[in-house]
Design a protein around this motif. Structure first.
Motif, short mmCIF file in Angstrom:
data_model
loop_
_atom_site.label_atom_id
_atom_site.label_comp_id
_atom_site.label_asym_id
_atom_site.label_seq_id
_atom_site.Cartn_x
_atom_site.Cartn_y
_atom_site.Cartn_z
N MET A 1 52.36 4.92 -56.73
CA MET A 1 51.33 5.66 -56.51
C MET A 1 51.38 6.38 -55.23
SD MET A 1 49.77 5.06 -59.17
CE MET A 1 51.48 5.18 -60.29
N SER A 2 52.04 5.67 -54.37
CA SER A 2 52.03 6.34 -53.04
C SER A 2 53.08 7.78 -53.17
CB SER A 2 52.63 5.53 -52.08
OG SER A 2 52.06 4.47 -51.91
N LEU A 3 54.01 7.55 -54.09
CA LEU A 3 54.93 8.78 -54.06
C LEU A 3 54.01 9.90 -54.88
CD1 LEU A 3 57.82 9.75 -54.11
CD2 LEU A 3 58.11 8.84 -56.49
N PHE A 4 53.30 9.65 -55.90
CA PHE A 4 52.45 10.49 -56.50
C PHE A 4 51.42 11.33 -55.54
CE2 PHE A 4 53.50 8.75 -60.61
CZ PHE A 4 53.87 9.67 -61.17
N LEU A 5 50.75 10.48 -54.75
CA LEU A 5 49.93 11.03 -53.48
C LEU A 5 50.52 11.94 -52.88
CD1 LEU A 5 48.01 7.79 -52.78
CD2 LEU A 5 47.18 9.52 -53.90
N VAL A 6 51.80 11.69 -52.42
CA VAL A 6 52.62 12.39 -51.53
C VAL A 6 52.97 13.84 -52.11
CG1 VAL A 6 54.65 12.73 -50.07
CG2 VAL A 6 53.46 10.59 -50.08
N PHE A 7 53.48 13.63 -53.52
CA PHE A 7 54.01 14.83 -54.29
C PHE A 7 52.83 15.67 -54.80
CE2 PHE A 7 54.86 16.78 -58.47
CZ PHE A 7 55.85 17.37 -58.08
N GLY A 8 51.66 15.11 -54.82
CA GLY A 8 50.41 15.97 -55.18
C GLY A 8 49.81 16.89 -54.00
N SER A 9 49.87 16.07 -52.86
CA SER A 9 49.62 16.69 -51.60
C SER A 9 50.60 18.03 -51.48
CB SER A 9 49.54 15.91 -50.46
OG SER A 9 48.59 14.78 -50.64
N LEU A 10 51.81 17.55 -51.44
CA LEU A 10 52.67 18.60 -51.00
C LEU A 10 52.66 19.86 -52.09
CD1 LEU A 10 55.98 16.70 -50.45
CD2 LEU A 10 54.56 17.71 -48.65
N MET A 11 52.32 19.61 -53.41
CA MET A 11 52.33 20.33 -54.41
C MET A 11 51.04 21.49 -54.28
SD MET A 11 53.63 21.85 -57.33
CE MET A 11 54.80 20.36 -57.54
N PHE A 12 50.08 20.84 -53.72
CA PHE A 12 48.66 21.34 -53.49
C PHE A 12 49.06 22.18 -52.48
CE2 PHE A 12 44.31 22.13 -52.25
CZ PHE A 12 43.63 21.86 -53.02
N ILE A 13 49.73 22.03 -51.11
CA ILE A 13 50.01 22.90 -50.25
C ILE A 13 50.93 23.96 -50.53
CG2 ILE A 13 50.99 22.93 -47.73
CD1 ILE A 13 50.06 20.29 -47.15
N LEU A 14 51.79 23.68 -51.19
CA LEU A 14 52.73 24.72 -51.65
C LEU A 14 52.15 25.77 -52.50
CD1 LEU A 14 55.82 25.56 -51.50
CD2 LEU A 14 56.27 24.38 -53.64
N ILE A 15 51.55 25.14 -53.48
CA ILE A 15 51.02 26.21 -54.63
C ILE A 15 50.04 27.11 -53.89
CG2 ILE A 15 49.49 26.50 -56.48
CD1 ILE A 15 50.75 24.05 -57.58
N LEU A 16 48.95 26.39 -52.91
CA LEU A 16 48.02 27.42 -52.21
C LEU A 16 48.60 28.32 -51.40
CD1 LEU A 16 44.84 25.03 -51.82
CD2 LEU A 16 45.20 27.04 -53.26
N TYR A 17 49.68 27.87 -50.72
CA TYR A 17 50.41 28.54 -49.76
C TYR A 17 51.08 29.96 -50.12
CZ TYR A 17 53.56 30.55 -45.86
OH TYR A 17 54.09 31.28 -45.02
N LEU A 18 51.93 29.70 -51.25
CA LEU A 18 52.59 30.85 -51.99
C LEU A 18 51.58 31.74 -52.19
CD1 LEU A 18 55.44 28.62 -53.90
CD2 LEU A 18 55.51 30.31 -51.50
N LEU A 19 50.50 31.38 -53.08
CA LEU A 19 49.43 32.34 -53.85
C LEU A 19 48.69 33.09 -52.76
CD1 LEU A 19 48.54 30.14 -56.92
CD2 LEU A 19 50.03 32.24 -56.77
N SER A 20 48.29 32.40 -51.77
CA SER A 20 47.54 32.93 -50.58
C SER A 20 48.33 33.93 -49.85
CB SER A 20 46.92 31.97 -49.72
OG SER A 20 45.98 31.19 -50.55
N LYS A 21 49.77 33.72 -49.89
CA LYS A 21 50.60 34.38 -49.13
C LYS A 21 50.70 35.51 -49.85
CE LYS A 21 55.32 34.19 -47.16
NZ LYS A 21 56.19 35.06 -48.63
N ILE A 22 50.99 35.69 -51.15
CA ILE A 22 50.99 36.80 -51.99
C ILE A 22 49.75 37.81 -51.77
CG2 ILE A 22 50.72 37.65 -54.59
CD1 ILE A 22 52.38 35.11 -55.09
N ILE A 23 48.51 37.13 -51.50
CA ILE A 23 47.23 37.84 -51.57
C ILE A 23 47.30 38.63 -50.12
CG2 ILE A 23 44.75 37.80 -51.15
CD1 ILE A 23 44.78 35.51 -53.10
N ILE A 24 47.82 37.86 -49.02
CA ILE A 24 47.94 38.54 -47.59
C ILE A 24 49.07 39.65 -47.84
CG2 ILE A 24 48.56 37.96 -45.33
CD1 ILE A 24 45.78 36.77 -46.02
N GLU A 25 50.05 39.39 -48.26
CA GLU A 25 51.12 40.51 -48.09
C GLU A 25 50.61 41.64 -49.25
OE1 GLU A 25 54.47 38.27 -49.95
OE2 GLU A 25 55.02 37.53 -47.95
#
Length: 355
Positions: free
Chosen positions: A226-250
């Motif tokens: 369960m702790s692994l899912f929490l860490v993976f979910g948080s990293l996935m959240f940050i990664l997806i939002l960063y990449l998509l928001s970065k595309i908008i900025i660029e």
């Protein structure tokens, strides 16, 4: 000529708000991808957060709704214990593999099982009702696991018993159904442990501890996951939002460079480009949490249906708040990274590719 004509926004809307809306509409495909990305990340976070409270809640329900502290399937009678009949049949297995169903034949004035049905009706456990979608007034058909005999029972009520797939009926109906003598019984309810009887006379002993064994094993075996899912979910959240928001900025780098030349500060630029994404992200978080809950409930039904027994799907209200808070914190990290990227966009970009 290559650009599509943008639809008109009401001039009564403040200029900054119109800028934000324009950024949102111009980057709609990316924002749709953000929605699905947040849904996926929130689904992982929810799975990591709900299992422990759900299993703990199940244990509490089993303990509080236990028929008795001890159930003994005996070979000889014992004073001070209440007689009942216990056996097992199987579901027909039409949709999925068949499953054992415990049949209880209890005394009309039972101290442990209070039935409120007519003499020819039965009550099914709440676990049976939820798992198979059986309601009061339905007729269920069960089969002999070792033969071809089938038995039909009319459901007269739902008994609050979440731990076991079970059917409860009057002992006289039980004996009549299975062609037993009127005085037949093979088990006892008792709130006290029976110690003065030979172990050879006890066929089976069922305690509350036995009923919660499965959930306790799941908590121990999957706790670290369960702790692994929490860490993976948080990293996935940050990664997806960063990449998509970065595309908008660029994508808007040239426009950002132009407003810098026009004298807009970084704070004002962030209000135009980052705050518009923030609005979309917050809306997506609020929309995906109940959607994730609905999908998770359906997934859990499918998963638990394949196992014997039933675990009630339960999500405490605080879990929703934790998921939203986790999303906001993760996006705050993304915003910090994007702020630095906006600051690094040079004014010279405004002079590039100008027709």
């Amino acid at each position: 000529r290559k650009k599509k004509k943008a639809f008109r926004l009401n001039t009564r809307i403040p200029i900054m708000r119109r800028f934000q809306l324009r950024v949102i509409f111009q980057n709609l495909p990316n924002h749709i991808m953000i929605f699905f990305g947040i849904f996926f990340a929130n689904f992982i976070l929810m799975f990591g957060m709900i299992l422990h409270p759900m299993l703990t809640h199940f244990q509490d329900m089993v303990t509080s709704n236990a028929l008795s502290t001890y159930q003994y399937v005996l070979k000889t009678a014992e004073d001070g214990a209440e007689k009942f009949c216990l056996s097992s049949l199987d579901t027909l297995g039409e949709e999925r593999s068949s499953e054992g169903v415990s049949l209880y034949g209890v005394e009309p004035d039972s101290k442990y099982v209070k039935l409120d049905v007519s003499d020819d009706e039965v009550e099914i456990s709440s676990a049976y009702s939820e798992k198979y979608g059986v309601e009061k007034g339905d007729t269920i058909t069960l089969k002999d696991p070792y033969g071809s005999d089938k038995y039909k029972f009319k459901v007269g009520g739902i008994y609050d018993y979440p731990s076991t797939i079970a059917v409860f009926m009057d002992r006289s109906l039980y004996n009549e159904t299975f062609d037993k003598d009127d005085t037949y019984f093979n088990a006892y309810f008792s709130d006290e442990e029976i110690t003065d009887i030979d172990d050879a006379a006890i066929a089976t002993e069922i305690t509350v501890d036995d009923l919660t064994k499965t959930s306790r094993q799941l908590i121990r075996s999957m706790g670290s996951m369960m702790s692994l899912f929490l860490v993976f979910g948080s990293l996935m959240f940050i990664l997806i939002l960063y990449l998509l928001s970065k595309i908008i900025i660029e994508k808007n780098a040239q426009s950002i460079s132009m407003v810098k030349i026009l004298g807009y500060s970084n704070r004002e630029i962030n209000r135009i480009y980052l705050h518009s994404t923030t609005i979309v992200v917050l809306i997506c978080i609020l929309l995906t949490v109940p959607l994730c809950n609905w999908v998770m409930a359906e997934v859990m039904k499918i998963v638990f249906f394949e196992y014997s027994g039933w675990i009630v799907y339960y999500v405490p209200a605080v879990t929703y708040a934790k998921i939203i808070a986790a999303g906001v914190i993760c996006y705050a990290v993304v915003t910090f990274l994007l702020n630095r990227k906006v600051k690094k966009i040079p004014m010279s970009d405004a002079l590039k590719n100008v027709e």
